[in-house]
Write a protein that holds these residues in place. Structure first.
Motif, PDB file in Angstrom:
ATOM      1  N   ILE A   2       0.845  -1.200   0.000  1.00  0.00           N
ATOM      2  CA  ILE A   2       0.000   0.000   0.000  1.00  0.00           C
ATOM      3  C   ILE A   2       0.877   1.246   0.000  1.00  0.00           C
ATOM      4  O   ILE A   2       0.633   2.183  -0.768  1.00  0.00           O
ATOM      5  CB  ILE A   2      -0.961   0.006   1.209  1.00  0.00           C
ATOM      6  N   SER A   3       1.902   1.262   0.823  1.00  0.00           N
ATOM      7  CA  SER A   3       2.799   2.417   0.895  1.00  0.00           C
ATOM      8  C   SER A   3       3.532   2.630  -0.424  1.00  0.00           C
ATOM      9  O   SER A   3       3.625   3.767  -0.913  1.00  0.00           O
ATOM     10  CB  SER A   3       3.811   2.230   2.025  1.00  0.00           C
ATOM     11  N   ARG A   4       4.057   1.573  -1.003  1.00  0.00           N
ATOM     12  CA  ARG A   4       4.799   1.676  -2.259  1.00  0.00           C
ATOM     13  C   ARG A   4       3.904   2.234  -3.367  1.00  0.00           C
ATOM     14  O   ARG A   4       4.275   3.151  -4.095  1.00  0.00           O
ATOM     15  CB  ARG A   4       5.345   0.311  -2.672  1.00  0.00           C
ATOM     16  N   VAL A   5       2.712   1.667  -3.504  1.00  0.00           N
ATOM     17  CA  VAL A   5       1.797   2.084  -4.566  1.00  0.00           C
ATOM     18  C   VAL A   5       1.278   3.497  -4.299  1.00  0.00           C
ATOM     19  O   VAL A   5       1.172   4.309  -5.215  1.00  0.00           O
ATOM     20  CB  VAL A   5       0.653   1.053  -4.720  1.00  0.00           C
ATOM     21  N   SER A   6       0.995   3.812  -3.053  1.00  0.00           N
ATOM     22  CA  SER A   6       0.519   5.157  -2.708  1.00  0.00           C
ATOM     23  C   SER A   6       1.561   6.219  -3.031  1.00  0.00           C
ATOM     24  O   SER A   6       1.229   7.271  -3.605  1.00  0.00           O
ATOM     25  CB  SER A   6       0.155   5.234  -1.222  1.00  0.00           C
ATOM     26  N   LYS A  49       7.527   2.808 -11.352  1.00  0.00           N
ATOM     27  CA  LYS A  49       7.653   3.330  -9.977  1.00  0.00           C
ATOM     28  C   LYS A  49       7.479   2.251  -8.919  1.00  0.00           C
ATOM     29  O   LYS A  49       8.024   2.368  -7.826  1.00  0.00           O
ATOM     30  CB  LYS A  49       6.626   4.433  -9.722  1.00  0.00           C
ATOM     31  N   ILE A  50       6.656   1.237  -9.201  1.00  0.00           N
ATOM     32  CA  ILE A  50       6.439   0.204  -8.179  1.00  0.00           C
ATOM     33  C   ILE A  50       7.204  -1.086  -8.478  1.00  0.00           C
ATOM     34  O   ILE A  50       6.926  -2.119  -7.907  1.00  0.00           O
ATOM     35  CB  ILE A  50       4.935  -0.060  -7.952  1.00  0.00           C
ATOM     36  N   LEU A  66     -11.165  -9.457  -0.372  1.00  0.00           N
ATOM     37  CA  LEU A  66     -10.343  -8.383   0.180  1.00  0.00           C
ATOM     38  C   LEU A  66      -9.653  -7.623  -0.935  1.00  0.00           C
ATOM     39  O   LEU A  66      -8.986  -8.208  -1.789  1.00  0.00           O
ATOM     40  CB  LEU A  66      -9.296  -8.959   1.141  1.00  0.00           C
ATOM     41  N   HIS A  67      -9.845  -6.306  -0.936  1.00  0.00           N
ATOM     42  CA  HIS A  67      -9.167  -5.425  -1.884  1.00  0.00           C
ATOM     43  C   HIS A  67      -9.055  -4.046  -1.247  1.00  0.00           C
ATOM     44  O   HIS A  67      -9.902  -3.648  -0.455  1.00  0.00           O
ATOM     45  CB  HIS A  67      -9.896  -5.368  -3.236  1.00  0.00           C
ATOM     46  N   VAL A  68      -7.971  -3.365  -1.579  1.00  0.00           N
ATOM     47  CA  VAL A  68      -7.701  -2.051  -1.013  1.00  0.00           C
ATOM     48  C   VAL A  68      -7.715  -1.028  -2.141  1.00  0.00           C
ATOM     49  O   VAL A  68      -6.977  -1.163  -3.118  1.00  0.00           O
ATOM     50  CB  VAL A  68      -6.339  -2.027  -0.281  1.00  0.00           C
ATOM     51  N   HIS A  69      -8.555  -0.013  -1.984  1.00  0.00           N
ATOM     52  CA  HIS A  69      -8.637   1.088  -2.943  1.00  0.00           C
ATOM     53  C   HIS A  69      -7.571   2.123  -2.605  1.00  0.00           C
ATOM     54  O   HIS A  69      -7.410   2.485  -1.435  1.00  0.00           O
ATOM     55  CB  HIS A  69      -9.999   1.784  -2.846  1.00  0.00           C
ATOM     56  N   ILE A  70      -6.867   2.603  -3.615  1.00  0.00           N
ATOM     57  CA  ILE A  70      -5.930   3.725  -3.461  1.00  0.00           C
ATOM     58  C   ILE A  70      -6.307   4.713  -4.558  1.00  0.00           C
ATOM     59  O   ILE A  70      -6.128   4.429  -5.747  1.00  0.00           O
ATOM     60  CB  ILE A  70      -4.464   3.273  -3.587  1.00  0.00           C
ATOM     61  N   ILE A  71      -6.852   5.850  -4.143  1.00  0.00           N
ATOM     62  CA  ILE A  71      -7.433   6.802  -5.095  1.00  0.00           C
ATOM     63  C   ILE A  71      -6.740   8.147  -4.934  1.00  0.00           C
ATOM     64  O   ILE A  71      -6.672   8.695  -3.828  1.00  0.00           O
ATOM     65  CB  ILE A  71      -8.947   6.972  -4.851  1.00  0.00           C
TER      66      ILE A  71
END
Length: 139
Positions: A65-69, A135-136, A93-98
């Protein structure tokens, strides 16, 4: 770290573009050009909540999450990041990063249901995906 019994929920397949796999999670772009919107989906069968992951997997998810954010913020120069694991419609389970901007279509409200999804321009989304993959560390 992938499990052969895992598969991506059909709704997530329909609503996203697959851009690759991190050690724990599949990385997806939501098909809505209103917002730079990513999902991380841990490749663990039957995971509905973050607490369904063991502690090592939870730590890996936070790292991802931190890397992608960080990458999303750097690429988009957004004003704010929204990060959430809701799963009210899709139980997997899924995490949205917007990436949010103060002038976007939903600001300051949550993005869900404000505007019908807007199709991505093919060239623009590929440029975005290429930058994000670099970037990731996906290529």
């Amino acid at each position: 770290m992938s499990d052969p019994a895992w598969s991506l929920h059909s709704r997530l397949k329909e609503d996203t573009i697959d851009i690759g796999d991190l050690p724990l999670s599949k990385v997806l772009v939501i098909k809505d050009a209103h917002y730079p919107w990513l999902l991380l989906v841990p490749r663990r069968p039957d995971a509905v909540e973050i607490i369904d992951l063991d502690e090592v997997q939870q730590a890996q998810l936070m790292t991802e999450i931190s890397r992608v954010s960080r990458a999303l913020k750097e690429i988009t120069k957004c004003d704010k990041l929204n990060v959430a694991a809701l799963g009210n419609l899709v139980p997997q389970l899924h995490v949205h990063i917007i990436a949010r901007r103060t002038g976007d279509a939903a600001w300051p409200r949550p993005v869900w249901g404000v505007m019908p999804p807007l199709a991505h321009d093919a060239t623009e989304v590929q440029t975005f995906i290429s930058a994000l993959r670099r970037k990731i560390w996906l290529g």
